[in-house]
Enzyme design. Structure first.
Site, PDB file in Angstrom:
ATOM      1  CB  SER A   1     -37.352  14.242 101.582  1.00 38.83           C
ATOM      2  OG  SER A   1     -37.625  12.998 102.203  1.00 38.83           O
ATOM      3  CE  LYS A   2     -42.887  19.224 104.567  1.00 34.65           C
ATOM      4  NZ  LYS A   2     -41.924  19.878 105.466  1.00 34.65           N
ATOM      5  NE  ARG A   3     -38.668   9.513 101.994  1.00 39.62           N
ATOM      6  CZ  ARG A   3     -37.446   9.017 102.101  1.00 39.62           C
ATOM      7  NH1 ARG A   3     -37.195   8.059 102.963  1.00 39.62           N
ATOM      8  NH2 ARG A   3     -36.460   9.469 101.352  1.00 39.62           N
ATOM      9  CG  HIS A   4     -34.862  12.123 106.057  1.00 39.73           C
ATOM     10  ND1 HIS A   4     -34.782  12.482 104.744  1.00 39.73           N
ATOM     11  CD2 HIS A   4     -34.411  10.846 106.128  1.00 39.73           C
ATOM     12  CE1 HIS A   4     -34.290  11.477 104.036  1.00 39.73           C
ATOM     13  NE2 HIS A   4     -34.065  10.479 104.849  1.00 39.73           N
TER      14      HIS A   4
END
Ligand code: GLU
Length: 498
Positions: free
Chosen positions: A261-264
């Protein structure tokens, strides 16, 4: 004799829903489909699954098409290119779904259901309360007399159309090319809706109608759709079409083991393009997420992928997105480019995009080739070449010095002596012979002559010419800058030197 895939004519499709940009997972699915089609001399189809009108947009469709083009995944039929099984956009096929549903109703394989949402909720609650192992739709309208149903429809009563799952169907067994045999208990399948009360078709229906009518032989998609597959098999059987081979490919996880996800980091293809990855490197990297030609090969150029891809080597385990490996592969592709290609495909476009070069180039081809050769080993993302060449696009009297580098290399005893000696050596190289080797030959004897380390002699020259302590080889750096600029910059730096 069993027919091979080639004999049957492989037809695969990538069917994104334009509810957002093309994500890494979707791109990987597209690559597998494309490579499978190419490796089997089959047909790759791009279909737009836009039947979710609240979330699908034309803008997203265009973004997806652009991303597919950037990835170099050419499709033989589909949106934008047409073909014999069109239209290829589901919203242009609504009549086809309606017709298919009506035919199933006429054949007694589907039926109208008049249950209100309240009735359905009450039935569900009652099933829960009596601990009924079957909690799905209770088949209330399954046996309504067709003439009676027709009267109610004509009277304007709202209805959905549900598929009639045969009560004696037995287990649904899917021979998935990645997961092997997967068995679903058909008794748990309820008579699910294929046409909603507003007349729109559902995903499990449209997908099968399309895949069947488009002659899709292999459905390669994310394994989040594995649980939809038994329902889709029911639709194939009702329509009287053979089921294709299914291949459900694994999820992509971030380095921490959670769904990517965007977090990564970046998740859309566009972002990787804009960050400056090469399309070939990016496709190579994504192809390896869940597929490997063998245990060790990591560089799989597009043509090899298109020749060697097979579903046998697709893993059912989740794949982990490894940003470092992506960068490493990117560097391998950079290194493999000739200086001319690097100049033409990376360097010049980047310099133009940054506005430091215009349509008319400021140097000759040899100069860009030299710069390309110098920067290639030091570049991961394409736009990095702009900062690395900035010293070449700065006026001599506007060059900014890195404070630390000045302190370290000009601020120490002997720096002035080194700079003066270097200046003299450079003056000795004639303008028409000003090239890396000649410059290096001229500078080479200095450390010994001055009794100084190499760094102490060459780094002050570098700081004077580049502004900082890092640059390509000194011979290339000075050649690129040109003799007059080198001398002007050394003169400007001399007063700073100890
Ligand atoms: N439109 C579906 C998706 O984007 C396609 C699923 C399928 O391949 O059947 O997930």
């Amino acid at each position: 004799m069993a027919s091979t895939d080639t004999e049957r004519g492989v037809r695969v499709r990538f069917a994104p829903s334009p509810t957002g940009k093309l994500h890494v997972g979707g791109a990987r699915t597209a690559i597998f489909n494309w490579a499978f089609a190419r490796a089997n001399h089959g047909t790759f189809i791009l279909r737009i699954d836009d039947t979710d009108p609240t979330r699908s947009t034309e803008e997203n469709t265009q973004i997806i098409l652009r991303a597919m083009k950037w990835l170099g995944l050419d499709w033989d039929e589909g949106e934008g290119v047409g073909g014999p099984y069109g239209p290829y956009k589901q919203t242009d096929r609504l009549d086809i779904y309606r017709e298919a549903a009506d035919k199933l109703v006429r054949e007694g394989k589907a039926y109208p259901c008049f249950c209100t949402p309240e009735k359905l909720a009450a039935d569900k609650k009652a099933a829960q309360e009596r601990n009924d192992p079957f909690q799905g739709y209770q088949r209330t309208c399954r046996d309504i007399d067709p003439a009676e149903a027709q009267r109610r429809i004509e009277a304007g009563e709202p209805y959905t159309i549900r598929i009639k799952v045969p009560l004696d169907r037995g287990d649904v067994v899917i021979h998935d090319a990645v997961h092997g045999e997967v068995t679903f208990n058909a008794r748990e399948l309820d008579d699910f809706i294929i046409i909603r009360s507003d007349g729109t078709p559902t995903y499990n229906f449209t997908t099968v109608v399309d895949d069947a009518m488009m002659g899709i032989t292999h459905v390669i998609r994310g394994d989040d759709h594995l649980s939809n597959t038994p329902r889709q098999v029911m639709v194939y059987e009702a329509l009287g079409y053979p089921t294709p081979t299914f291949a459900h490919i694994s999820m992509i996880l971030g380095p921490d083991g959670k769904k990517l996800s965007k977090r990564h980091g970046a998740t859309s293809v566009e972002e990787y393009r804009d960050q400056g990855y090469l399309s070939d490197a990016f496709v190579n990297y994504l192809a390896l997420l869940g597929w490997a030609p063998d245990g060790e090969t990591t560089i799989v150029p597009r043509d090899v992928l298109a020749r060697d891809f097979s579903l046998d080597h697709v893993s059912k385990n989740p794949a982990t997105f490894d940003f470092k490996k992506l960068d490493w592969i990117q560097q391998q592709y950079m290194q493999a480019m000739s200086d001319e290609d690097f100049a033409r495909e990376v360097l010049i476009p980047q310099l133009r995009a940054a506005g430091v070069e215009g349509d008319e180039l400021s140097h000759d081809a040899a100069w860009y080739g030299l710069l390309a050769g110098a920067l290639k080993p030091r570049t991961t993302l394409m736009p990095e070449v702009v900062a690395q060449s900035a010293f070449l696009y700065t006026a001599d009297d506007e060059l900014a010095y890195d404070e630390k580098a000045v302190k370290k290399w000009l601020g120490k005893e002997g720096a002035r002596t080194a700079l003066e000696a270097a200046r003299e050596a450079i003056v000795g190289v004639p303008a028409d012979a000003f090239a890396p080797e000649a410059i290096e030959d001229a500078l080479e004897p200095l450390p010994e002559r001055l009794g100084m380390g190499k760094g102490k002699v060459f780094q002050p020259v570098r700081v004077a010419c580049v502004g900082g302590a890092a640059s390509p080889g000194i011979g290339e750096t000075l050649t690129l800058l040109g003799r007059d600029h080198v001398l002007a910059r050394i003169d400007r730096a001399l007063p700073l030197a100890q």
